[in-house]
Write a protein that holds these residues in place. Structure first.
Motif, PDB file in Angstrom:
ATOM      1  N   MET A  27     -44.151  17.040 -97.984  1.00 39.54           N
ATOM      2  CA  MET A  27     -44.357  17.264 -99.414  1.00 39.54           C
ATOM      3  C   MET A  27     -43.201  16.703-100.241  1.00 39.54           C
ATOM      4  O   MET A  27     -43.389  16.375-101.420  1.00 39.54           O
ATOM      5  N   SER A  28     -42.029  16.572 -99.657  1.00 37.39           N
ATOM      6  CA  SER A  28     -40.928  15.920-100.363  1.00 37.39           C
ATOM      7  C   SER A  28     -41.298  14.472-100.663  1.00 37.39           C
ATOM      8  O   SER A  28     -41.037  13.958-101.759  1.00 37.39           O
ATOM      9  N   ILE A  29     -41.924  13.807 -99.671  1.00 40.36           N
ATOM     10  CA  ILE A  29     -42.340  12.419 -99.866  1.00 40.36           C
ATOM     11  C   ILE A  29     -43.471  12.350-100.881  1.00 40.36           C
ATOM     12  O   ILE A  29     -43.494  11.487-101.762  1.00 40.36           O
ATOM     13  N   VAL A  30     -44.437  13.272-100.774  1.00 40.96           N
ATOM     14  CA  VAL A  30     -45.551  13.308-101.724  1.00 40.96           C
ATOM     15  C   VAL A  30     -45.027  13.478-103.149  1.00 40.96           C
ATOM     16  O   VAL A  30     -45.452  12.774-104.081  1.00 40.96           O
ATOM     17  N   SER A  31     -44.093  14.398-103.336  1.00 42.69           N
ATOM     18  CA  SER A  31     -43.531  14.643-104.669  1.00 42.69           C
ATOM     19  C   SER A  31     -42.844  13.394-105.216  1.00 42.69           C
ATOM     20  O   SER A  31     -42.969  13.077-106.408  1.00 42.69           O
ATOM     21  N   ALA A  32     -42.121  12.692-104.335  1.00 41.33           N
ATOM     22  CA  ALA A  32     -41.441  11.463-104.770  1.00 41.33           C
ATOM     23  C   ALA A  32     -42.460  10.425-105.215  1.00 41.33           C
ATOM     24  O   ALA A  32     -42.300   9.778-106.256  1.00 41.33           O
ATOM     25  N   ILE A  33     -43.535  10.252-104.429  1.00 39.07           N
ATOM     26  CA  ILE A  33     -44.566   9.262-104.776  1.00 39.07           C
ATOM     27  C   ILE A  33     -45.219   9.598-106.106  1.00 39.07           C
ATOM     28  O   ILE A  33     -45.380   8.738-106.978  1.00 39.07           O
ATOM     29  N   LEU A  34     -45.591  10.864-106.292  1.00 38.51           N
ATOM     30  CA  LEU A  34     -46.310  11.264-107.496  1.00 38.51           C
ATOM     31  C   LEU A  34     -45.449  11.201-108.752  1.00 38.51           C
ATOM     32  O   LEU A  34     -45.981  11.111-109.864  1.00 38.51           O
ATOM     33  N   SER A  35     -44.139  11.257-108.595  1.00 40.52           N
ATOM     34  CA  SER A  35     -43.255  11.259-109.764  1.00 40.52           C
ATOM     35  C   SER A  35     -42.738   9.873-110.118  1.00 40.52           C
ATOM     36  O   SER A  35     -42.044   9.710-111.120  1.00 40.52           O
ATOM     37  N   MET A  36     -43.095   8.853-109.323  1.00 39.47           N
ATOM     38  CA  MET A  36     -42.545   7.515-109.541  1.00 39.47           C
ATOM     39  C   MET A  36     -43.321   6.748-110.602  1.00 39.47           C
ATOM     40  O   MET A  36     -44.522   6.893-110.751  1.00 39.47           O
ATOM     41  N   ASN A  37     -42.591   5.910-111.343  1.00 44.27           N
ATOM     42  CA  ASN A  37     -43.214   5.013-112.298  1.00 44.27           C
ATOM     43  C   ASN A  37     -43.718   3.746-111.615  1.00 44.27           C
ATOM     44  O   ASN A  37     -44.719   3.168-112.034  1.00 44.27           O
ATOM     45  N   THR A  38     -43.006   3.303-110.578  1.00 44.17           N
ATOM     46  CA  THR A  38     -43.419   2.109-109.846  1.00 44.17           C
ATOM     47  C   THR A  38     -44.598   2.453-108.946  1.00 44.17           C
ATOM     48  O   THR A  38     -44.541   3.430-108.206  1.00 44.17           O
ATOM     49  N   PRO A  39     -45.687   1.672-108.974  1.00 44.06           N
ATOM     50  CA  PRO A  39     -46.828   1.943-108.096  1.00 44.06           C
ATOM     51  C   PRO A  39     -46.422   1.875-106.621  1.00 44.06           C
ATOM     52  O   PRO A  39     -45.560   1.088-106.229  1.00 44.06           O
TER      53      PRO A  39
END
Length: 358
Positions: A46-58
């Motif tokens: 979920m740490s990785i999921v959170s990072a992905i969902l919060s990023m501006n870069t696709p």
């Protein structure tokens, strides 16, 4: 980035998330993650999921082998998911490891329910309704690349012409893809072409080094950095100690000045002796304010000096305190006959009570 192996035992999910987030600087059009993972620790995932969902870069995830369990949740959180034609995906409800044969406590059931709901909320972002997704998770559902595409869990299938991978079971597929990566990685490491920055950092003259030379150079560079960090840390500690010493020296000087200031006020009759400690603390907190506050307090005039100047019966008033005069009913008489003495008496009483006349 490459996410190969179990999240937790092999891939530190928290560190991976930090590294991923560090790339979100606006320098890239898209960040690609290559994945071959059987899943792993839910919280690190979920740490990785959170990072992905919060990023501006696709972010685009390429499933090179399998994306199972927590790895599937990480994959579908991306903006785009591409699967090799032989790849597989699996989703299921979370569970506690090492709990086989043991009854699940009510507390554990509650925790699992919350985790299940959290993972399902990520998965349904791809279009499935919650009831359908809950059923698929509960039944531990495996998807081929084509099935994942039909279910909306991936966006594109990449042709591979790797028929030998088509019929492998999930763990065989994980091992085969991983082994191929390790082999290719080893071959690439035999000769490494270095960037201009790396040439300077590692001391290469030709711009090309073998793996052993690169490793040795990196070890030496890291050792030099460690030494530099240790030196900076020692300098920081020295500076902090000096700051603490100067701060203590200043506090001690202010404390001495505060006592002297309070003693002078008592001697001048501006405050009562029992107010000295309060004045000292006020001075320590803000010397400038203390000087302004107590500097405006008038000095007390000795009553003995008033006795000889007021004339007539002033002596009988001068020898008494404000309270004594009040109890004797003499305040009105004092105010009428000796207004100056009355004012002095009032100021003396006010100073002793730390009040001022409005």
């Amino acid at each position: 980035m490459r996410l190969y192996g179990a999240i937790g035992p092999r891939v530190d999910g928290d560190y991976f998330a930090q590294e991923l987030a560090s790339l979100d600087r606006g320098d890239f059009d898209m960040i690609h993650i290559r994945m071959n993972s059987p899943g792993g620790n839910v919280f690190q995932g979920m740490s990785i999921v959170s990072a992905i969902l919060s990023m501006n870069t696709p972010v685009c995830v390429h499933i090179d082998g399998i994306a199972a369990s927590m790895a599937a949740v990480v994959a579908v959180a991306a903006d785009r998911v591409c699967m090799m034609d032989f790849a597989k995906m699996m989703i299921h409800d979370p569970y506690f490891t090492g709990e086989s044969g043991k009854a699940t406590s009510p507390k554990q059931k509650k925790a699992l329910a919350r985790l299940t709901d959290m993972l399902r909320q990520v998965l349904v972002r791809r279009g499935k309704d919650e009831a359908t997704m809950a059923k698929l998770m509960r039944e531990e559902t495996w998807f081929s690349a084509a099935e994942a595409l039909d279910a909306g869990l991936c966006d594109e299938i990449t042709s591979s012409a790797r028929n030998e991978f088509m019929n492998l079971d999930p763990m065989q597929l994980v091992a085969a893809v991983d082994a191929e990566y390790q082999t290719n990685n080893q071959e690439q490491m035999e000769k490494i072409n270095l960037s201009a920055e790396a040439i300077v950092a590692l001391g290469s003259k030709s711009g090309q080094m073998d793996e052993a030379a690169v490793s040795a150079a990196i070890v030496a560079a890291v050792a030099a950095k460690d030494e530099e960090i240790a030196s900076l840390k020692a300098a920081k500690e020295t500076a902090e100690a000096e700051i603490a010493r100067l701060r203590k020296e200043k506090e001690d000087a202010v404390a001495v000045e505060a006592v002297s200031f309070a003693d002078a006020l008592v001697k001048a009759g501006k405050i009562a002796a029992d107010a000295k400690d309060a004045v000292i603390e006020t001075f320590k907190a803000n010397p400038e304010n203390a000087r302004k506050i107590f500097g405006s307090v008038p000095e007390r005039t000795k009553l003995s000096s008033l006795a000889g100047t007021q004339g007539g019966d002033a002596g009988k008033y001068a020898a008494k305190s404000w309270d004594e005069l009040d109890r004797a009913g003499l305040l009105a008489e004092l105010k009428a006959n000796h207004p100056d003495l009355y004012e002095k008496k009032y100021k003396e009483m006010a100073a002793s009570l730390h009040i001022c006349r409005g």
